[in-house]
Design a protein around this motif. Structure first.
Motif, PDB file in Angstrom:
ATOM      1  N   ASN A  49      45.821  61.278  32.846  1.00 46.62           N
ATOM      2  CA  ASN A  49      44.838  62.208  32.268  1.00 46.62           C
ATOM      3  C   ASN A  49      43.925  62.822  33.327  1.00 46.62           C
ATOM      4  O   ASN A  49      42.833  63.278  33.011  1.00 46.62           O
ATOM      5  N   ARG A 116      32.962  43.063  32.586  1.00 46.22           N
ATOM      6  CA  ARG A 116      32.097  42.189  31.783  1.00 46.22           C
ATOM      7  C   ARG A 116      32.863  40.893  31.506  1.00 46.22           C
ATOM      8  O   ARG A 116      34.032  40.915  31.135  1.00 46.22           O
ATOM      9  N   ILE A 150      42.397  40.000  26.011  1.00 41.80           N
ATOM     10  CA  ILE A 150      41.170  39.964  25.208  1.00 41.80           C
ATOM     11  C   ILE A 150      40.492  41.340  25.271  1.00 41.80           C
ATOM     12  O   ILE A 150      40.222  41.855  26.362  1.00 41.80           O
ATOM     13  N   GLY A 151      40.194  41.900  24.092  1.00 35.35           N
ATOM     14  CA  GLY A 151      39.519  43.200  24.024  1.00 35.35           C
ATOM     15  C   GLY A 151      40.308  44.178  23.168  1.00 35.35           C
ATOM     16  O   GLY A 151      41.537  44.047  23.037  1.00 35.35           O
ATOM     17  N   GLY A 152      39.598  45.136  22.598  1.00 35.51           N
ATOM     18  CA  GLY A 152      40.257  46.107  21.722  1.00 35.51           C
ATOM     19  C   GLY A 152      40.047  47.534  22.169  1.00 35.51           C
ATOM     20  O   GLY A 152      40.248  48.461  21.390  1.00 35.51           O
ATOM     21  N   ASP A 154      40.475  50.877  25.149  1.00 34.03           N
ATOM     22  CA  ASP A 154      41.585  51.570  25.813  1.00 34.03           C
ATOM     23  C   ASP A 154      42.159  50.751  26.962  1.00 34.03           C
ATOM     24  O   ASP A 154      43.375  50.687  27.152  1.00 34.03           O
ATOM     25  N   HIS A 174      41.259  40.495  19.443  1.00 38.07           N
ATOM     26  CA  HIS A 174      40.099  41.384  19.361  1.00 38.07           C
ATOM     27  C   HIS A 174      39.056  40.791  18.413  1.00 38.07           C
ATOM     28  O   HIS A 174      39.403  40.211  17.399  1.00 38.07           O
ATOM     29  N   ARG A 175      37.786  40.976  18.755  1.00 32.25           N
ATOM     30  CA  ARG A 175      36.721  40.315  17.998  1.00 32.25           C
ATOM     31  C   ARG A 175      36.375  40.997  16.679  1.00 32.25           C
ATOM     32  O   ARG A 175      35.559  40.473  15.923  1.00 32.25           O
ATOM     33  N   ARG A 180      38.865  49.543  19.081  1.00 33.32           N
ATOM     34  CA  ARG A 180      37.995  50.578  19.654  1.00 33.32           C
ATOM     35  C   ARG A 180      38.840  51.654  20.356  1.00 33.32           C
ATOM     36  O   ARG A 180      38.412  52.795  20.505  1.00 33.32           O
ATOM     37  N   ALA A 237      36.942  43.228  28.570  1.00 34.25           N
ATOM     38  CA  ALA A 237      35.823  43.290  27.619  1.00 34.25           C
ATOM     39  C   ALA A 237      34.820  44.366  28.012  1.00 34.25           C
ATOM     40  O   ALA A 237      33.640  44.277  27.681  1.00 34.25           O
ATOM     41  N   GLY A 238      35.270  45.381  28.725  1.00 37.92           N
ATOM     42  CA  GLY A 238      34.372  46.470  29.105  1.00 37.92           C
ATOM     43  C   GLY A 238      33.716  46.228  30.454  1.00 37.92           C
ATOM     44  O   GLY A 238      34.117  45.336  31.208  1.00 37.92           O
ATOM     45  N   GLN A 239      32.724  47.030  30.713  1.00 27.19           N
ATOM     46  CA  GLN A 239      32.128  47.077  32.049  1.00 27.19           C
ATOM     47  C   GLN A 239      30.611  46.929  32.007  1.00 27.19           C
ATOM     48  O   GLN A 239      30.005  47.180  30.965  1.00 27.19           O
ATOM     49  N   ARG A 283      33.155  57.849  30.763  1.00 26.20           N
ATOM     50  CA  ARG A 283      33.383  57.268  32.095  1.00 26.20           C
ATOM     51  C   ARG A 283      34.867  57.351  32.427  1.00 26.20           C
ATOM     52  O   ARG A 283      35.656  56.498  32.051  1.00 26.20           O
TER      53      ARG A 283
HETATM   54  P1  NAP Z   1      35.253  49.418  26.100  1.00 28.77           P
HETATM   55  O1  NAP Z   1      35.717  50.689  25.490  1.00 28.77           O
HETATM   56  O2  NAP Z   1      33.803  49.109  26.189  1.00 28.77           O
HETATM   57  O3  NAP Z   1      35.968  48.238  25.276  1.00 28.77           O
HETATM   58  C1  NAP Z   1      35.655  46.894  25.530  1.00 28.77           C
HETATM   59  C2  NAP Z   1      36.334  46.047  24.482  1.00 28.77           C
HETATM   60  O4  NAP Z   1      36.006  44.680  24.742  1.00 28.77           O
HETATM   61  C3  NAP Z   1      35.859  46.372  23.077  1.00 28.77           C
HETATM   62  O5  NAP Z   1      36.940  46.329  22.172  1.00 28.77           O
HETATM   63  C4  NAP Z   1      34.845  45.258  22.796  1.00 28.77           C
HETATM   64  O6  NAP Z   1      34.770  44.902  21.438  1.00 28.77           O
HETATM   65  C5  NAP Z   1      35.435  44.104  23.585  1.00 28.77           C
HETATM   66  N1  NAP Z   1      34.403  43.151  24.003  1.00 28.77           N
HETATM   67  C6  NAP Z   1      33.226  43.399  24.631  1.00 28.77           C
HETATM   68  N2  NAP Z   1      32.546  42.255  24.856  1.00 28.77           N
HETATM   69  C7  NAP Z   1      33.306  41.272  24.349  1.00 28.77           C
HETATM   70  C8  NAP Z   1      33.150  39.874  24.251  1.00 28.77           C
HETATM   71  N3  NAP Z   1      32.064  39.249  24.746  1.00 28.77           N
HETATM   72  N4  NAP Z   1      34.110  39.150  23.636  1.00 28.77           N
HETATM   73  C9  NAP Z   1      35.229  39.778  23.160  1.00 28.77           C
HETATM   74  N5  NAP Z   1      35.447  41.094  23.213  1.00 28.77           N
HETATM   75  C10 NAP Z   1      34.494  41.842  23.801  1.00 28.77           C
HETATM   76  O7  NAP Z   1      35.808  49.231  27.582  1.00 28.77           O
HETATM   77  P2  NAP Z   1      37.196  49.732  28.233  1.00 28.77           P
HETATM   78  O8  NAP Z   1      38.332  49.497  27.331  1.00 28.77           O
HETATM   79  O9  NAP Z   1      37.222  49.134  29.600  1.00 28.77           O
HETATM   80  O10 NAP Z   1      36.999  51.308  28.371  1.00 28.77           O
HETATM   81  C11 NAP Z   1      35.882  51.816  29.098  1.00 28.77           C
HETATM   82  C12 NAP Z   1      35.902  53.347  29.055  1.00 28.77           C
HETATM   83  O11 NAP Z   1      37.026  53.829  29.786  1.00 28.77           O
HETATM   84  C13 NAP Z   1      36.054  53.887  27.635  1.00 28.77           C
HETATM   85  O12 NAP Z   1      35.308  55.063  27.530  1.00 28.77           O
HETATM   86  C14 NAP Z   1      37.517  54.174  27.523  1.00 28.77           C
HETATM   87  O13 NAP Z   1      37.831  55.188  26.573  1.00 28.77           O
HETATM   88  C15 NAP Z   1      37.839  54.610  28.935  1.00 28.77           C
HETATM   89  N6  NAP Z   1      39.270  54.385  29.268  1.00 28.77           N
HETATM   90  C16 NAP Z   1      40.144  55.388  28.945  1.00 28.77           C
HETATM   91  C17 NAP Z   1      41.490  55.218  29.209  1.00 28.77           C
HETATM   92  C18 NAP Z   1      42.454  56.315  28.870  1.00 28.77           C
HETATM   93  O14 NAP Z   1      43.617  56.235  29.203  1.00 28.77           O
HETATM   94  N7  NAP Z   1      42.022  57.361  28.201  1.00 28.77           N
HETATM   95  C19 NAP Z   1      41.966  54.036  29.786  1.00 28.77           C
HETATM   96  C20 NAP Z   1      41.047  53.027  30.075  1.00 28.77           C
HETATM   97  C21 NAP Z   1      39.696  53.214  29.793  1.00 28.77           C
HETATM   98  P3  NAP Z   1      34.112  45.913  20.356  1.00 28.77           P
HETATM   99  O15 NAP Z   1      35.141  46.970  20.128  1.00 28.77           O
HETATM  100  O16 NAP Z   1      33.865  45.039  19.185  1.00 28.77           O
HETATM  101  O17 NAP Z   1      32.844  46.417  20.969  1.00 28.77           O
END
Ligand code: NAP
Length: 306
Positions: A49, A116, A150-152, A154, A174-175, A180, A237-239, A283
């Protein structure tokens, strides 16, 4: 103390784009990176992308080209940690871990984010012994093995698809009961026969002797605990922003992301922020690079007014 026009902290897409632009404007530029030049994007397998990228481009190949462009334009890259940034009468001083300090007219903070952690028992103990935060780095160790992701979001789902090239079975935990991740990424993962989902489960612990052998999960609705036998756990679990050392000098939001205006100016004069470390609705590599270009442009204007 070495003197530069611009000191850029972080060599991901934001920092490298900023360096390309400041260097092309003939500003003496140094980029300071403490881990890996390229930033988080180098842990992404295929980047599909980023506009204009060749089909099959990896995060590493895109980052390498960004590094080459910045250096070809004249930017220096130094491997060190920035310890603090302080305003002096004659500029901004960045203290480095290697003992040498940098004096510059402007600082661009492009330090990105870090993974995270879940904060559950076993996570730290088994890091590198079955617990990983990077499929591209570690998937090869899990050939024909069963792993949990672990995580839901992207990242979790994209990395699960990548892991499916190696592992025999992937269980996404996923929790919540809704993902997401975007529809297209979710569809791709759910169509993979090696991938299954456990929705609405919290991870309570990661278990094993010398290596991971299982995780303990608890269903959020029933409260029933169960043990899932796995050889590895990939946590997405995100950043969180790498902004700890800047908290006292620039304004941040409640999550620690640095607040800027549309020109990437922070609350402190001469200090800009760009990319994932700043408070921003999206981001991605493309937004980080764009932020870097804007920060460089604004820094250049500031310097020419000095
Ligand atoms: P994210 O979107 O923040 O997702 C983090 C996931 O981890 C969420 O499902 C969250 O649950 C879960 N989570 C957080 N804390 C947790 C915990 N303590 N225990 C269990 N689960 C936990 O992070 P990301 O997936 O790294 O993506 C970051 C950004 O990059 C987003 O904007 C994403 O769209 C983007 N990205 C885009 C692409 C693409 O190809 N377009 C690829 C990678 C990343 P909840 O859903 O319940 O909050």
């Amino acid at each position: 103390m070495k003197e530069y026009d611009v000191a850029i902290l972080g060599a991901g897409p934001a920092g490298l784009a900023a360096a390309l632009y400041t260097s092309r404007s003939l500003l003496k530029t140094i980029v300071i990176e403490h881990e890996a030049v390229g930033g988080l994007i180098i842990t992404t397998d295929i980047v599909d992308n980023y506009p204009g990228a060749e089909v099959g481009s990896t995060g590493y190949s895109i980052a390498e080209r960004m590094r080459e462009q910045a250096q070809e334009a004249g930017a220096e890259i130094a491997m060190a940690s920035a310890k603090s940034v302080q305003a002096l009468e004659n500029g901004l001083m960045t203290a480095l871990s290697i003992g040498e300090d940098i004096l510059s007219k402007a600082v661009i903070i492009a330090t990105g984010t870090k993974h995270r952690m879940l904060g559950v028992p076993g996570e730290t103990d088994f890091r590198g012994k079955g617990v990983s935060y990077c499929a591209t780095c570690d998937a090869g160790f899990f050939k024909n093995k069963k792993v949990a992701v672990i995580g839901g979001g992207d990242t979790a789902l994209k990395e699960a698809v990548y892991l499916a090239k190696f592992a025999s079975e992937i269980v996404i935990v996923h929790r919540r009961d809704a993902l997401r991740a975007s529809v297209s990424v979710s569809k791709h993962a759910s169509q993979n026969p090696k991938i299954s989902f456990m929705m609405d489960y919290a991870v309570k612990s990661i278990n094993g002797d010398s290596r991971v052998s299982s995780i303990t999960l608890e269903h959020n609705q029933t409260g029933i605990a169960e043990e899932l036998a796995v050889d590895g756990v990939f946590i997405f679990a995100g950043q969180q922003p790498n902004s700890d050392i800047f908290q006292d000098i620039v304004d941040t939001d409640e999550s620690g992301y640095i607040i800027t205006d549309e020109k990437m100016q922070t609350s402190a004069s001469g200090i800009f922020a760009a990319g994932d470390v700043r408070a921003t609705p999206l981001r991605q590599a493309i937004t980080a690079a764009a932020d870097g270009a804007i920060a460089a442009y604004t820094a250049e204007q500031l310097i020419s007014d000095i």
